[in-house]
Design an enzyme around this catalytic site. Sequence first.
Site, PDB file in Angstrom:
ATOM      1  N   LYS A  44     -41.126 106.026  52.739  1.00 51.81           N
ATOM      2  CA  LYS A  44     -41.372 105.731  54.153  1.00 51.81           C
ATOM      3  C   LYS A  44     -42.832 105.426  54.464  1.00 51.81           C
ATOM      4  O   LYS A  44     -43.138 104.952  55.555  1.00 51.81           O
ATOM      5  CB  LYS A  44     -40.858 106.869  55.040  1.00 51.81           C
ATOM      6  N   SER A 262     -31.354 112.000  48.144  1.00 51.82           N
ATOM      7  CA  SER A 262     -30.900 110.606  48.272  1.00 51.82           C
ATOM      8  C   SER A 262     -31.128 109.844  46.971  1.00 51.82           C
ATOM      9  O   SER A 262     -30.427 108.870  46.693  1.00 51.82           O
ATOM     10  CB  SER A 262     -31.573 109.911  49.457  1.00 51.82           C
TER      11      SER A 262
HETATM   12  N1  PMP Z   1     -33.833 108.722  51.460  1.00 49.19           N
HETATM   13  C1  PMP Z   1     -34.740 109.463  52.101  1.00 49.19           C
HETATM   14  C2  PMP Z   1     -35.176 110.744  51.476  1.00 49.19           C
HETATM   15  C3  PMP Z   1     -35.248 109.047  53.336  1.00 49.19           C
HETATM   16  O1  PMP Z   1     -36.147 109.798  53.983  1.00 49.19           O
HETATM   17  C4  PMP Z   1     -34.789 107.842  53.893  1.00 49.19           C
HETATM   18  C5  PMP Z   1     -35.278 107.389  55.240  1.00 49.19           C
HETATM   19  N2  PMP Z   1     -34.679 108.063  56.316  1.00 49.19           N
HETATM   20  C6  PMP Z   1     -33.832 107.106  53.201  1.00 49.19           C
HETATM   21  C7  PMP Z   1     -33.389 107.567  51.970  1.00 49.19           C
HETATM   22  C8  PMP Z   1     -33.235 105.827  53.754  1.00 49.19           C
HETATM   23  O2  PMP Z   1     -34.136 104.775  53.805  1.00 49.19           O
HETATM   24  P1  PMP Z   1     -34.045 103.667  54.939  1.00 49.19           P
HETATM   25  O3  PMP Z   1     -34.509 104.312  56.217  1.00 49.19           O
HETATM   26  O4  PMP Z   1     -34.971 102.601  54.484  1.00 49.19           O
HETATM   27  O5  PMP Z   1     -32.632 103.223  55.060  1.00 49.19           O
END
Ligand code: PMP
Length: 301
Positions: A44, A262
Amino acid sequence: MEKNDLLSNIGGTGAVLLNKIINPKAGSKLYAKLESLNPGGSVKDRPALYMIKNALEKGLLKDNMTIIDSSSGNTGISYAMIGAFLGIKVKIYAPSNMSEERKKVMQLFGAELILTPAEESHDGAIKRSMEEYARGGKDLYYMPDQYNNPCNPLAHYETTGVELLSQTGGNIDYFATGIGTGGTILGVGKRLKEYNDKIKVIAVVPDNEMHGIEGWKYNYSLNFEGFDHNKIIDDFIKVDTEGSYAMLKRLVREEGILCGFSSGANVYGIYKLAGKYSGNFATVLPDTGSRYLSTRVFADL
Ligand code: PMP
C-alpha cells in the site's frame, strides 16, 4: 521526492520464484513480489504515495491540512509513514479488531487513530471517516478515498506491473491476486494485458463473508476511472480461509518468507489454478507476517 530519499525507495521490490510451492519440473513457475520490502512494510506504500503526491501537485492538500481516510491497516500505515516524512498530519478510521501491531505502528508514526466498532467491519470505518470529512470540509481535510481514486490503480499500472514485466522478461501467463480496493489487480492487470492480451488476470476471492483474510473485501466494488474491471479481470477463483492459512504456513516454513494472510491466500489461489493449468504465474505477497504475530493464526502456525 528527491533521489535517494525515503519515498524514492517505494517500489522496486524483488520478485522471487516459489519453487517449493509450484514445482517448475511440472511445467509451471510462480513469481511473487515481496511487497513487505517497501519502506512502510506493504504494497500500500505505492498507492498511498501516488495519491498524496497527486493531491500535493493539484493543490488539494495544502499546508496545515490533515489527510483523513479509512484503512484496515496497511494503507493507514503507509499514509502515517509518508505523513511523518513530509510533516503532514494523518487521521485514520479503522475497525477496532485490526491487529495490535498495525494500530501501534500507525500511532508510532504519529497518526491519530479512531477505532470503529468491529461488528461494523471496514464499511463502518469508511462511513464514519466520510461523516467526519463532511463535518470538517475540504479546507481542513484531504481524503484520498482509495476506493475511488484512480491514482491507486495507476500506482500499480506504472510501477508494480512494469516491474513484474521486467523481472519475468514478460513471460507471464496468469496474474492472480485478491481484492481489497482492487487497485493491485486492476493496475497490474491493465499493464500486463496491454503488453500481451493473452495474459489472464484472475481474482482470488474468499469463499464466504466471514473470511479471516485481512486486507480483502468480500463485497467489493470496482469503480476506478480508466480501469474497467470488465476488460481486465478474466476469471475468479475462490479460496477458503483454512486452506489459505495452511499455505501461509508453507510459505513461512518451506520458502522462508514471513508474509501475511493475503499472501497465503494469493498463493493458495494460484496453487489451485496450477492444478488445472500450466504456465507462468505471478502474484504479489502484500505484507509481512510480523504485522500479525499476536493473532490466533500465528499462535497456531
Ligand atoms: N492484502 C493486504 C494485506 C492489504 O492490506 C490489501 C489492501 N487492503 C490487499 C491485500 C488488497 O490490495 P488492493 O487494495 O490493491 O486490492
